[in-house]
Design an enzyme around this catalytic site. Sequence first.
Site, PDB file in Angstrom:
ATOM      1  N   ARG A 126      -6.760 -20.241  -2.033  1.00 18.85           N
ATOM      2  CA  ARG A 126      -6.357 -18.845  -1.749  1.00 18.85           C
ATOM      3  C   ARG A 126      -7.362 -18.110  -0.868  1.00 18.85           C
ATOM      4  NH1 ARG A 126      -5.022 -18.992  -7.396  1.00 18.85           N
ATOM      5  NH2 ARG A 126      -2.837 -19.561  -7.598  1.00 18.85           N
ATOM      6  N   LYS A 148      -5.720 -13.872  13.981  1.00 17.19           N
ATOM      7  CA  LYS A 148      -4.378 -14.454  13.920  1.00 17.19           C
ATOM      8  C   LYS A 148      -4.533 -15.957  13.743  1.00 17.19           C
ATOM      9  CE  LYS A 148      -1.325 -11.352  16.446  1.00 17.19           C
ATOM     10  NZ  LYS A 148      -0.494 -11.168  17.650  1.00 17.19           N
ATOM     11  N   GLU A 190      -5.244 -15.576  30.023  1.00 16.23           N
ATOM     12  CA  GLU A 190      -5.481 -14.573  28.964  1.00 16.23           C
ATOM     13  C   GLU A 190      -6.543 -13.560  29.418  1.00 16.23           C
ATOM     14  OE1 GLU A 190      -3.451 -14.429  26.436  1.00 16.23           O
ATOM     15  OE2 GLU A 190      -3.030 -16.411  25.588  1.00 16.23           O
ATOM     16  N   LYS A 232     -10.331  -6.773  23.358  1.00 12.20           N
ATOM     17  CA  LYS A 232      -9.598  -7.245  22.176  1.00 12.20           C
ATOM     18  C   LYS A 232     -10.123  -6.562  20.917  1.00 12.20           C
ATOM     19  CE  LYS A 232      -7.247 -10.900  19.928  1.00 12.20           C
ATOM     20  NZ  LYS A 232      -6.742 -12.259  19.918  1.00 12.20           N
ATOM     21  N   GLU A 242      -0.972  -5.783  13.688  1.00 15.66           N
ATOM     22  CA  GLU A 242       0.102  -5.613  14.673  1.00 15.66           C
ATOM     23  C   GLU A 242       1.256  -4.737  14.166  1.00 15.66           C
ATOM     24  OE1 GLU A 242       0.609  -8.978  17.378  1.00 15.66           O
ATOM     25  OE2 GLU A 242       2.728  -8.513  17.463  1.00 15.66           O
ATOM     26  N   ARG A 246      -1.282  -3.552  18.793  1.00 16.12           N
ATOM     27  CA  ARG A 246      -1.755  -4.927  19.029  1.00 16.12           C
ATOM     28  C   ARG A 246      -0.734  -5.783  19.776  1.00 16.12           C
ATOM     29  NH1 ARG A 246      -5.160  -9.076  15.140  1.00 16.12           N
ATOM     30  NH2 ARG A 246      -5.067 -10.804  16.610  1.00 16.12           N
ATOM     31  N   ASN A 250       0.347  -9.374  23.595  1.00 15.89           N
ATOM     32  CA  ASN A 250       1.345 -10.432  23.803  1.00 15.89           C
ATOM     33  C   ASN A 250       2.068 -10.289  25.128  1.00 15.89           C
ATOM     34  OD1 ASN A 250       1.030 -12.041  21.500  1.00 15.89           O
ATOM     35  ND2 ASN A 250       2.055 -10.483  20.274  1.00 15.89           N
ATOM     36  N   HIS A 253       3.991 -13.194  26.631  1.00 15.54           N
ATOM     37  CA  HIS A 253       4.133 -14.221  25.600  1.00 15.54           C
ATOM     38  C   HIS A 253       5.585 -14.460  25.175  1.00 15.54           C
ATOM     39  CE1 HIS A 253      -0.168 -13.806  25.515  1.00 15.54           C
ATOM     40  NE2 HIS A 253      -0.314 -14.668  24.538  1.00 15.54           N
ATOM     41  N   HIS A 257       6.315 -18.131  25.242  1.00 19.05           N
ATOM     42  CA  HIS A 257       6.618 -18.940  24.053  1.00 19.05           C
ATOM     43  C   HIS A 257       7.941 -19.685  24.228  1.00 19.05           C
ATOM     44  CE1 HIS A 257       3.809 -16.515  21.152  1.00 19.05           C
ATOM     45  NE2 HIS A 257       3.147 -17.307  21.966  1.00 19.05           N
ATOM     46  N   HIS A 270      -0.500 -23.526  26.912  1.00 20.66           N
ATOM     47  CA  HIS A 270      -0.183 -22.166  26.454  1.00 20.66           C
ATOM     48  C   HIS A 270      -0.529 -21.138  27.537  1.00 20.66           C
ATOM     49  CE1 HIS A 270       0.238 -18.713  23.830  1.00 20.66           C
ATOM     50  NE2 HIS A 270      -0.986 -18.320  24.137  1.00 20.66           N
TER      51      HIS A 270
HETATM   52  P1  NAD Z   1      -6.482 -26.310  23.015  1.00 27.82           P
HETATM   53  O1  NAD Z   1      -7.054 -25.903  21.743  1.00 27.82           O
HETATM   54  O2  NAD Z   1      -5.390 -27.308  23.008  1.00 27.82           O
HETATM   55  O3  NAD Z   1      -7.656 -26.831  23.952  1.00 27.82           O
HETATM   56  C1  NAD Z   1      -7.353 -27.265  25.233  1.00 27.82           C
HETATM   57  C2  NAD Z   1      -7.849 -28.686  25.516  1.00 27.82           C
HETATM   58  O4  NAD Z   1      -9.234 -28.642  25.821  1.00 27.82           O
HETATM   59  C3  NAD Z   1      -7.721 -29.638  24.365  1.00 27.82           C
HETATM   60  O5  NAD Z   1      -7.405 -30.924  24.842  1.00 27.82           O
HETATM   61  C4  NAD Z   1      -9.120 -29.645  23.770  1.00 27.82           C
HETATM   62  O6  NAD Z   1      -9.418 -30.795  23.038  1.00 27.82           O
HETATM   63  C5  NAD Z   1      -9.968 -29.549  25.000  1.00 27.82           C
HETATM   64  N1  NAD Z   1     -11.289 -28.963  24.853  1.00 27.82           N
HETATM   65  C6  NAD Z   1     -11.658 -27.942  24.061  1.00 27.82           C
HETATM   66  N2  NAD Z   1     -12.915 -27.584  24.329  1.00 27.82           N
HETATM   67  C7  NAD Z   1     -13.357 -28.405  25.298  1.00 27.82           C
HETATM   68  C8  NAD Z   1     -14.565 -28.517  26.008  1.00 27.82           C
HETATM   69  N3  NAD Z   1     -15.563 -27.649  25.826  1.00 27.82           N
HETATM   70  N4  NAD Z   1     -14.695 -29.501  26.916  1.00 27.82           N
HETATM   71  C9  NAD Z   1     -13.662 -30.353  27.157  1.00 27.82           C
HETATM   72  N5  NAD Z   1     -12.467 -30.280  26.540  1.00 27.82           N
HETATM   73  C10 NAD Z   1     -12.323 -29.312  25.623  1.00 27.82           C
HETATM   74  O7  NAD Z   1      -5.911 -25.055  23.826  1.00 27.82           O
HETATM   75  P2  NAD Z   1      -6.445 -23.558  24.046  1.00 27.82           P
HETATM   76  O8  NAD Z   1      -5.961 -23.178  25.354  1.00 27.82           O
HETATM   77  O9  NAD Z   1      -7.878 -23.438  23.712  1.00 27.82           O
HETATM   78  O10 NAD Z   1      -5.661 -22.753  22.923  1.00 27.82           O
HETATM   79  C11 NAD Z   1      -4.264 -22.639  22.952  1.00 27.82           C
HETATM   80  C12 NAD Z   1      -3.790 -22.308  21.547  1.00 27.82           C
HETATM   81  O11 NAD Z   1      -4.325 -21.054  21.156  1.00 27.82           O
HETATM   82  C13 NAD Z   1      -2.293 -22.197  21.443  1.00 27.82           C
HETATM   83  O12 NAD Z   1      -1.850 -22.900  20.309  1.00 27.82           O
HETATM   84  C14 NAD Z   1      -2.060 -20.718  21.262  1.00 27.82           C
HETATM   85  O13 NAD Z   1      -0.917 -20.437  20.499  1.00 27.82           O
HETATM   86  C15 NAD Z   1      -3.302 -20.285  20.563  1.00 27.82           C
HETATM   87  N6  NAD Z   1      -3.641 -18.863  20.750  1.00 27.82           N
HETATM   88  C16 NAD Z   1      -3.933 -18.147  19.644  1.00 27.82           C
HETATM   89  C17 NAD Z   1      -4.298 -16.826  19.755  1.00 27.82           C
HETATM   90  C18 NAD Z   1      -4.706 -16.043  18.533  1.00 27.82           C
HETATM   91  O14 NAD Z   1      -4.874 -14.824  18.639  1.00 27.82           O
HETATM   92  N7  NAD Z   1      -4.904 -16.684  17.413  1.00 27.82           N
HETATM   93  C19 NAD Z   1      -4.376 -16.238  21.028  1.00 27.82           C
HETATM   94  C20 NAD Z   1      -4.085 -17.007  22.144  1.00 27.82           C
HETATM   95  C21 NAD Z   1      -3.715 -18.337  21.978  1.00 27.82           C
HETATM   96  N1  GLY Z   2      -3.340 -13.087  21.176  1.00 29.56           N
HETATM   97  C1  GLY Z   2      -2.630 -11.943  20.688  1.00 29.56           C
HETATM   98  C2  GLY Z   2      -3.284 -11.302  19.540  1.00 29.56           C
HETATM   99  O1  GLY Z   2      -4.319 -11.706  19.094  1.00 29.56           O
HETATM  100  O2  GLY Z   2      -2.770 -10.336  19.024  1.00 29.56           O
END
Ligand code: NAD
Ligand code: GLY
Length: 369
Positions: A126, A148, A190, A232, A242, A246, A250, A253, A257, A270
């Site tokens: 939890r 998030k 982003e 942010k 949100e 907030r 998006n 997005h 998405h 993404h």
């Molecule tokens: P990812 O986590 O898939 O990383 C991208 C690629 O880079 C992967 O293959 C990873 O293994 C590699 N990688 C990571 N660090 C590295 C490094 N230093 N050197 C070499 N390779 C490296 O993708 P991302 O773009 O980081 O994240 C996308 C995800 O984030 C999506 O699932 C999206 O929905 C989510 N997201 C979440 C929020 C939030 O607020 N929580 C906001 C934006 C995006």
């Molecule tokens: N990436 C959108 C949010 O964090 O609200």
Amino acid sequence: MTAATVFESVHIELAERSYDIAIGAGLLDRADAWAQLPQAHAALIVTNGTVAPLYAKRLQDALKSHYLNIHTVVLPDGEEFKSWQTMNLVFDGLLGHGCDRKTVLFALGGGVVGDMTGFAAASYMRGVPFVQVPTTLLAQVDSSVGGKTAINHPLGKNMIGAFYQPERVVCDLDTLATLPARELSAGLAEVIKYGPIADMTFLDWIESHLNELLARDPQALAHVVKRSCEIKAWVVGQDEREAGLRAILNFGHTFGHAIEAGLGYGEWLHGEAVGCGMVLAAHLSQRLGLVDLPFVQRLTRLIGAAGLPVRAPVLDASDNVGRYLDLMRIDKKSEGGEVRFVLLDGPGRALVRAAPNALVREVIAAGCA
Ligand code: NAD
Ligand code: GLY
């Protein structure tokens, strides 16, 4: 930043859930970046098969003086693995190592690892503390900040999750040196996002320093990570869950998405889907009379110059617009089945509202390759 301060810090003010984001070069190896960690006997690092060989040992070393037992779980790499099955591997590791409810999770990687680790931390016993150690530009400027957490469902992106804040975020800018160029561009989507929705001065700065950013100039990267986190932090500090404001984060997005889910997770990154989604959302804003065409063209040029696609993919040869509309209905901003979009309300401002179906259809039809 002066030599004395060593690294920059951005504060997220959320009362008892407040925390700091440390931003600087070489932080994985700096003891002072790892001060104020939650106390516990054990830590569990969650990472993936790409990041582990690059950075896991250094994080393990950094944590040695803080925790008696440091375990590591290595997940498969890829958006297509952002699922229940993969997250279960984190629970397997936690339970297999007998981890108690004080165990601290460390998310070492990009947004996929960060979102899944955060959700696992929110759920295990939890709720256990977690720390974000983002290693992609996208994760440093966005996903590691704000709490998030989520996994994907085959029918919709990030549909299962929780709001759950980390205890701390540590962004080592040096990790960006090993990032593939395509991933750097995805992160820039982003970064660019913050300009049209909140800060035109920042948009001007990104435009005039894009070449340095693409060449990974350390100072340029440091600036965009810090400014993005500040914007942010400002948004999340006012609207953590949100309820309203907030949602502007998006921008792009809703279309993005749909592209990710429609093509199959992992086909477009993404950030690529968000970049292209921003182009479509800007055109929709223009058709609604909220922003003028030269601004849409300016934004489109910047997104393209950052190495991102500006034409949307065809998702269904027989009824492409219909497919987009179906996918966009499964969106967390939808209300009563009505899709609501983040739109530009003049340069530097955003709002959330529904749009006439005919205009949305036109934008998709005109925007697809
Ligand atoms: P990812 O986590 O898939 O990383 C991208 C690629 O880079 C992967 O293959 C990873 O293994 C590699 N990688 C990571 N660090 C590295 C490094 N230093 N050197 C070499 N390779 C490296 O993708 P991302 O773009 O980081 O994240 C996308 C995800 O984030 C999506 O699932 C999206 O929905 C989510 N997201 C979440 C929020 C939030 O607020 N929580 C906001 C934006 C995006
Ligand atoms: N990436 C959108 C949010 O964090 O609200």
